[in-house]
Motif scaffolding. Structure first.
Motif, mmCIF file in Angstrom:
data_model
loop_
_atom_site.group_PDB
_atom_site.id
_atom_site.type_symbol
_atom_site.label_atom_id
_atom_site.label_comp_id
_atom_site.label_asym_id
_atom_site.label_seq_id
_atom_site.Cartn_x
_atom_site.Cartn_y
_atom_site.Cartn_z
ATOM 1 N N LYS A 232 -5.805 7.429 -4.172
ATOM 2 C CA LYS A 232 -6.006 7.643 -5.601
ATOM 3 C C LYS A 232 -7.184 6.786 -6.086
ATOM 4 C CE LYS A 232 -3.302 8.258 -9.681
ATOM 5 N NZ LYS A 232 -2.031 8.609 -10.183
ATOM 6 N N LYS A 233 -7.243 5.596 -5.533
ATOM 7 C CA LYS A 233 -8.290 4.648 -5.939
ATOM 8 C C LYS A 233 -9.610 4.927 -5.222
ATOM 9 C CE LYS A 233 -8.312 -0.195 -7.198
ATOM 10 N NZ LYS A 233 -7.621 -1.463 -7.024
ATOM 11 N N TYR A 234 -9.533 5.147 -3.938
ATOM 12 C CA TYR A 234 -10.752 5.374 -3.155
ATOM 13 C C TYR A 234 -10.655 6.706 -2.429
ATOM 14 C CZ TYR A 234 -10.829 0.332 -3.882
ATOM 15 O OH TYR A 234 -10.783 -0.910 -4.449
ATOM 16 N N LYS A 235 -11.482 7.649 -2.848
ATOM 17 C CA LYS A 235 -11.500 8.977 -2.227
ATOM 18 C C LYS A 235 -12.165 8.905 -0.855
ATOM 19 C CE LYS A 235 -9.856 11.197 -5.895
ATOM 20 N NZ LYS A 235 -8.942 10.052 -6.186
ATOM 21 N N ILE A 236 -11.911 9.924 -0.060
ATOM 22 C CA ILE A 236 -12.429 9.925 1.313
ATOM 23 C C ILE A 236 -13.957 9.767 1.345
ATOM 24 C CG2 ILE A 236 -12.699 11.308 3.425
ATOM 25 C CD1 ILE A 236 -9.886 12.401 2.943
ATOM 26 N N MET B 149 0.797 -1.226 0.000
ATOM 27 C CA MET B 149 0.000 0.000 0.000
ATOM 28 C C MET B 149 0.832 1.280 0.000
ATOM 29 S SD MET B 149 -3.055 -1.066 -0.264
ATOM 30 C CE MET B 149 -2.970 -2.747 -0.860
ATOM 31 N N GLY B 150 2.086 1.153 0.433
ATOM 32 C CA GLY B 150 3.027 2.272 0.269
ATOM 33 C C GLY B 150 2.744 3.547 1.053
ATOM 34 N N CYS B 151 2.077 3.460 2.184
ATOM 35 C CA CYS B 151 1.872 4.671 2.990
ATOM 36 C C CYS B 151 3.256 5.207 3.382
ATOM 37 C CB CYS B 151 1.046 4.368 4.230
ATOM 38 S SG CYS B 151 -0.527 3.581 3.833
ATOM 39 N N VAL B 152 3.467 6.504 3.170
ATOM 40 C CA VAL B 152 4.836 7.029 3.265
ATOM 41 C C VAL B 152 5.390 7.040 4.689
ATOM 42 C CG1 VAL B 152 4.653 8.433 1.172
ATOM 43 C CG2 VAL B 152 4.036 9.439 3.388
ATOM 44 N N PHE B 153 4.498 7.098 5.669
ATOM 45 C CA PHE B 153 4.939 7.213 7.069
ATOM 46 C C PHE B 153 5.184 5.859 7.727
ATOM 47 C CE2 PHE B 153 0.341 7.827 6.531
ATOM 48 C CZ PHE B 153 -0.118 6.627 7.069
ATOM 49 N N CYS B 154 4.993 4.778 6.985
ATOM 50 C CA CYS B 154 5.003 3.438 7.582
ATOM 51 C C CYS B 154 6.213 2.623 7.135
ATOM 52 C CB CYS B 154 3.712 2.724 7.183
ATOM 53 S SG CYS B 154 3.679 0.989 7.634
ATOM 54 N N ASP C 190 -8.813 14.971 0.476
ATOM 55 C CA ASP C 190 -8.192 14.028 -0.463
ATOM 56 C C ASP C 190 -6.765 14.403 -0.838
ATOM 57 O OD1 ASP C 190 -10.201 12.053 -0.816
ATOM 58 O OD2 ASP C 190 -11.388 13.497 -1.956
ATOM 59 N N GLU C 191 -6.544 15.687 -0.976
ATOM 60 C CA GLU C 191 -5.222 16.119 -1.418
ATOM 61 C C GLU C 191 -4.141 15.709 -0.422
ATOM 62 O OE1 GLU C 191 -5.161 20.303 -2.167
ATOM 63 O OE2 GLU C 191 -3.159 20.171 -3.054
ATOM 64 N N SER C 192 -4.361 15.995 0.859
ATOM 65 C CA SER C 192 -3.301 15.651 1.815
ATOM 66 C C SER C 192 -3.279 14.151 2.103
ATOM 67 C CB SER C 192 -3.409 16.476 3.101
ATOM 68 O OG SER C 192 -4.652 16.308 3.698
ATOM 69 N N ARG C 193 -4.429 13.498 1.991
ATOM 70 C CA ARG C 193 -4.396 12.041 2.201
ATOM 71 C C ARG C 193 -3.604 11.362 1.091
ATOM 72 N NH1 ARG C 193 -7.730 7.081 1.989
ATOM 73 N NH2 ARG C 193 -7.408 5.989 3.964
ATOM 74 N N MET D 120 0.083 11.166 1.494
ATOM 75 C CA MET D 120 0.608 10.188 2.465
ATOM 76 C C MET D 120 0.247 8.757 2.107
ATOM 77 S SD MET D 120 -0.086 11.956 6.128
ATOM 78 C CE MET D 120 -1.739 12.567 5.941
ATOM 79 N N MET D 121 -0.920 8.596 1.465
ATOM 80 C CA MET D 121 -1.455 7.257 1.262
ATOM 81 C C MET D 121 -1.897 7.075 -0.197
ATOM 82 S SD MET D 121 -3.694 7.207 4.773
ATOM 83 C CE MET D 121 -4.066 5.458 4.790
ATOM 84 N N PRO D 122 -1.069 6.375 -0.987
ATOM 85 C CA PRO D 122 -1.373 6.198 -2.414
ATOM 86 C C PRO D 122 -2.771 5.602 -2.668
ATOM 87 C CG PRO D 122 0.841 5.402 -1.922
ATOM 88 C CD PRO D 122 0.225 5.777 -0.603
ATOM 89 N N ILE D 123 -3.295 4.846 -1.724
ATOM 90 C CA ILE D 123 -4.601 4.204 -1.912
ATOM 91 C C ILE D 123 -5.702 5.230 -2.138
ATOM 92 C CG2 ILE D 123 -5.277 4.074 0.550
ATOM 93 C CD1 ILE D 123 -5.829 1.340 -2.106
#
Ligand code: SAH
Ligand code: SF4
Length: 365
Positions: free
Chosen positions: A254-258, A134-139, A243-246, A249-252
């Protein structure tokens, strides 16, 4: 074959092939999950030839304990397991003696959202994948990339390992959280199979409400999970209110918006009448301002939920800093003024890199 990969019907079929009656499968099941046996010799209620067959056919432990580390306060133990293909996974035991683990007056939640939360808890955080896609940048797990899915038996085995260790001290696991390495809903079948095995009333009999599954927010799987009407707690990693700040941090995202994610969470609440927990890693200057809290409060209004905020744990691949205590409390209060309950959790096991998002499957930290 790893014996924990079998459910009771599959074990029964295997025993049938050996011309053994169905109740023998049940005896093995009880040996594994009630008595916590981990070698065929311990099944003294079975004949020697059957035990020999089991020894030949089944693997009772397919991972090696590579290292373990205890935090300096002695409340957290992280174990590094090596799988046969050399992949490394980690599982963390957290001991809570009383109401520790939380800052602030709200003691309503710490993943165990069941009403009768025992005061003394032994919470086990387990992995569902080696690495994570999932590639979350902080993890730290996200930073290492995806290696492979764990089988249901490899997930179960982590629990059995710690259950045995605690049993020797007359203690037991009280909560299991799927918050270690990997994204549980990216390995949906095996994750649920592991829940079913551990939940089985004739075996380990671990109550559904004592599990929490945490997801990065895979929308179709949240809906599927809702449809299955399990009593298992659901936690969703949100971390941003737009959505922009999420997406940063979290590439996912892109697929599923808040909005789509929150709709799925609402569907879950409607279907199960259970509250959803949102996880929020507080990052200084990124997602911890009163404005963000207000925005979040507005988005979550009307949804039966709770926010679990935790100051960011450090990882080598991410520059962000943790929010300080005062700002964290301000975030919590702003959110609560908007009608959304919030708990600030105390970070655990940071000195041994056992905190949320710090598991990298490395022998050295
Ligand atoms: N893949 C699942 C479960 C494993 S991560 C998920 O993402 O939900 C468990 C939790 O730790 C998630 O809420 C995740 O967002 C959070 N987390 C990841 N890195 C973190 C960090 N550096 N500090 C604090 N929490 C972190
Ligand atoms: Fe994977 Fe969860 Fe880490 Fe994101 S936070 S990279 S989903 S383990």
């Amino acid at each position: 074959m790893l014996i924990y990969d079998l459910d009771l019907p599959a074990l029964t079929t295997q025993l049938k092939e050996w011309d053994e009656p169905a109740y023998r499968a049940k005896q093995i099941w009880q040996g594994l999950y009630q008595h916590l046996y981990d070698s065929p010799e311990q099944f003294t209620n079975l004949s020697k030839p059957l035990r020999e067959k089991m020894a030949k056919h089944f693997i009772f432990s397919n991972f090696k304990v590579k290292t373990f580390q205890d935090s300096s306060d002695g409340h957290t133990r992280k174990t590094l397991f090596e799988l046969p293909d050399k992949n490394l996974i980690e599982a963390v035991l957290m001991k809570y003696e009383r109401e520790d683990g939380e800052i602030g007056a709200n003691r309503d939640s710490d993943f165990a959202t069941g009403a009768s939360r025992p005061k003394v808890r032994r919470t086990l955080c387990i992995s569902t994948q080696a690495g994570c896609a999932m590639g979350c940048v902080f993890c730290a797990t996200g930073q290492m990339g995806f290696k492979r899915n764990l089988s249901s038996g490899e997930i179960v085995a982590q629990v059995m390992y710690y259950a045995r260790m605690l049993k020797a001290k007359n203690e037991s696991v009280t909560n299991v959280v799927y918050m270690g390495m990997g994204e549980p809903f990216h390995n949906y079948e095996n994750t649920m199979a592991s829940v079913d095995t551990l939940n089985d009333a004739d075996g380990f009999n671990f109550g559904a409400r004592r599990f929490t599954i945490s997801t990065v927010g895979l929308v179709p799987q949240i809906r599927r999970f809702a449809d299955e009407q399990r009593q298992v707690n659901l936690a969703v990693s949100l971390h941003a209110s737009d959505d922009e700040s999420r997406l940063e941090m979290m590439p996912i995202n892109k697929k599923y918006k808040i909005a789509e994610l929150l709709e799925a969470c609402d569907y879950y609440v409607q279907k199960t009448s259970r509250r959803v927990t949102f996880e929020w890693a507080l990052i200084n200057g990124v997602n911890d301002s009163p404005e963000v809290a207000k925005k979040l409060g507005a988005k979550l209004r009307g949804l039966m939920c709770h926010v679990n905020a935790i100051p960011l744990n450090p990882t080598t691949g991410f520059n962000g800093k943790a929010t300080d205590r005062q700002r964290a409390i301000q975030f919590k209060e702003t959110l609560e003024q908007a009608g959304i309950p919030c708990t600030i959790r105390v970070r655990r096991g940071i000195d041994i890199k056992a905190g949320c998002g710090q598991l990298a499957g490395a022998a050295k930290g």
